[in-house]
Design a protein around this motif. Structure first.
Motif, short mmCIF file in Angstrom:
data_model
loop_
_atom_site.label_atom_id
_atom_site.label_comp_id
_atom_site.label_asym_id
_atom_site.label_seq_id
_atom_site.Cartn_x
_atom_site.Cartn_y
_atom_site.Cartn_z
N ILE A 20 -2.08 11.31 10.63
CA ILE A 20 -2.88 11.83 9.51
C ILE A 20 -2.11 12.90 8.75
CG2 ILE A 20 -4.93 13.21 8.95
CD1 ILE A 20 -6.41 11.60 11.13
N ASN A 21 -1.37 13.73 9.47
CA ASN A 21 -0.61 14.80 8.84
C ASN A 21 0.53 14.27 7.96
OD1 ASN A 21 -2.19 16.85 9.86
ND2 ASN A 21 -0.93 17.11 11.69
N LEU A 22 0.96 13.03 8.18
CA LEU A 22 1.99 12.43 7.33
C LEU A 22 1.44 12.12 5.94
CD1 LEU A 22 3.76 9.91 9.73
CD2 LEU A 22 4.66 12.08 8.87
N GLY A 23 0.14 11.97 5.84
CA GLY A 23 -0.48 11.61 4.57
C GLY A 23 -0.71 10.11 4.50
N SER A 24 -1.09 9.65 3.34
CA SER A 24 -1.35 8.22 3.17
C SER A 24 -0.23 7.58 2.37
CB SER A 24 -2.70 8.02 2.47
OG SER A 24 -2.69 8.68 1.22
N ALA A 25 -0.28 6.27 2.31
CA ALA A 25 0.68 5.54 1.48
C ALA A 25 0.40 5.87 0.02
CB ALA A 25 0.53 4.04 1.74
N ILE A 26 1.45 5.82 -0.79
CA ILE A 26 1.31 6.07 -2.23
C ILE A 26 1.85 4.85 -2.97
CG2 ILE A 26 2.01 7.54 -4.16
CD1 ILE A 26 2.33 9.82 -2.07
N VAL A 27 0.98 4.22 -3.76
CA VAL A 27 1.35 3.01 -4.47
C VAL A 27 1.91 3.36 -5.84
CG1 VAL A 27 0.46 0.85 -5.44
CG2 VAL A 27 -0.49 1.72 -3.30
N GLU B 134 2.73 -17.23 -15.32
CA GLU B 134 3.07 -16.67 -14.01
C GLU B 134 3.75 -15.33 -14.24
OE1 GLU B 134 5.59 -19.62 -12.23
OE2 GLU B 134 3.89 -20.81 -11.57
N GLY B 135 3.49 -14.40 -13.35
CA GLY B 135 4.11 -13.09 -13.48
C GLY B 135 4.19 -12.37 -12.15
N THR B 136 4.84 -11.22 -12.19
CA THR B 136 5.05 -10.44 -10.98
C THR B 136 4.90 -8.95 -11.28
OG1 THR B 136 6.64 -12.08 -10.19
CG2 THR B 136 6.71 -9.93 -9.14
N PHE B 137 4.25 -8.26 -10.39
CA PHE B 137 4.19 -6.80 -10.39
C PHE B 137 5.01 -6.34 -9.18
CE2 PHE B 137 0.27 -7.89 -12.59
CZ PHE B 137 0.21 -6.95 -13.61
N LYS B 138 5.90 -5.39 -9.38
CA LYS B 138 6.66 -4.83 -8.25
C LYS B 138 5.90 -3.61 -7.74
CE LYS B 138 11.37 -3.99 -7.12
NZ LYS B 138 11.72 -5.32 -7.00
N ILE B 139 5.63 -3.60 -6.43
CA ILE B 139 4.90 -2.51 -5.78
C ILE B 139 5.88 -1.74 -4.91
CG2 ILE B 139 3.03 -1.95 -4.18
CD1 ILE B 139 1.88 -4.77 -4.82
N THR B 140 5.92 -0.42 -5.08
CA THR B 140 6.78 0.44 -4.27
C THR B 140 5.90 1.43 -3.51
OG1 THR B 140 8.56 0.25 -5.88
CG2 THR B 140 8.72 2.06 -4.31
N ASN B 141 6.21 1.63 -2.24
CA ASN B 141 5.49 2.60 -1.41
C ASN B 141 6.23 3.93 -1.48
OD1 ASN B 141 4.18 4.10 0.50
ND2 ASN B 141 4.62 2.75 2.21
N LYS B 142 5.65 4.90 -2.17
CA LYS B 142 6.25 6.23 -2.31
C LYS B 142 5.74 7.21 -1.26
CE LYS B 142 8.72 5.61 -6.07
NZ LYS B 142 10.11 5.96 -6.19
N GLY B 143 4.91 6.73 -0.33
CA GLY B 143 4.35 7.60 0.71
C GLY B 143 5.25 7.68 1.93
N LYS B 144 4.72 8.28 2.99
CA LYS B 144 5.47 8.47 4.23
C LYS B 144 4.99 7.57 5.36
CE LYS B 144 6.62 13.25 3.17
NZ LYS B 144 6.48 14.65 3.58
N VAL B 145 3.99 6.73 5.07
CA VAL B 145 3.49 5.77 6.07
C VAL B 145 3.48 4.38 5.44
CG1 VAL B 145 2.06 7.47 7.27
CG2 VAL B 145 1.06 6.14 5.44
N ASN B 146 3.42 3.36 6.26
CA ASN B 146 3.40 1.98 5.76
C ASN B 146 2.23 1.75 4.81
OD1 ASN B 146 5.66 1.19 7.18
ND2 ASN B 146 4.50 0.23 8.83
N LEU B 147 2.49 1.02 3.74
CA LEU B 147 1.45 0.61 2.80
C LEU B 147 0.94 -0.75 3.25
CD1 LEU B 147 -0.18 0.66 0.15
CD2 LEU B 147 1.84 -0.29 -0.98
N ILE B 148 -0.37 -0.84 3.41
CA ILE B 148 -0.99 -2.10 3.82
C ILE B 148 -1.97 -2.52 2.73
CG2 ILE B 148 -2.44 -3.24 5.54
CD1 ILE B 148 -1.33 -1.12 7.55
N ILE B 149 -1.77 -3.71 2.20
CA ILE B 149 -2.69 -4.27 1.21
C ILE B 149 -3.57 -5.27 1.95
CG2 ILE B 149 -2.90 -5.57 -0.94
CD1 ILE B 149 -0.04 -4.57 -1.62
N THR B 150 -4.86 -4.98 2.01
CA THR B 150 -5.77 -5.84 2.78
C THR B 150 -6.33 -6.97 1.94
OG1 THR B 150 -7.59 -4.31 2.35
CG2 THR B 150 -6.41 -4.05 4.42
#
Length: 150
Positions: free
Chosen positions: A42-49, A68-84
């Motif tokens: 928790i102290n690491l914070g959350s993922a940042i999209v 058709e297209g694409t969006f590039k997603i980058t995780n700027k946080g300190k923990v894994n980003l999970i897209i549910t």
């Protein structure tokens, strides 16, 4: 009557003192370790999209064409980003999102298709992502114009 009062006091005293146990003996040490690990995460914070763009303009399509297209997603946080999940505002737009966690500093692609059949005129569709980011819900948009076949 006096004996009755003494008996009641003795019974209450017995009940009170018999319930006293050493509270620390009831602590499960494995729960303490789990709590410490949880608190450290928790102290690491959350993922940042961060998206390369939050709106994709497919321009002009002839009715029936598929964009058709694409969006590039980058995780700027300190923990894994999970897209549910990733859900579009209608069935004409189908998102395909990364199912594996996106590590801190890493990027992944969210692809989509838009079917213009039966969709004349200006179009604006949204894709809503459910994530473990601080915002929880992330929104991206697709827009363009569908013209009639000549």
């Amino acid at each position: 009557m006096k004996n009755f009062k003494i008996l009641v006091v003795l019974m209450l005293s017995l009940a009170f003192f018999s319930c006293k146990e050493n509270a620390t003996s009831k602590i499960n040490t494995s729960n303490l370790e789990s709590a410490k690990e949880r608190d450290a995460a928790i102290n690491l914070g959350s993922a940042i999209v961060e998206f390369d763009k939050t709106e994709y303009d497919f321009g002009e399509l002839i009715e029936g064409e598929i964009a058709e297209g694409t969006f590039k997603i980058t995780n700027k946080g300190k923990v894994n980003l999970i897209i549910t999940s990733a859900k579009a505002t209608c069935g004409c737009t189908v998102p395909e999102w990364p199912k594996d966690p996106i590590a801190p500093g890493a990027s992944a692609d969210l692809k989509f298709t838009f079917n213009s059949r039966g969709r004349l005129g200006k179009q604006s569709k949204s894709i809503t992502l459910q994530t473990n980011s601080e915002k929880v819900t992330e929104l991206i948009r697709i827009k363009g114009t569908v013209v009639k076949k000549s």
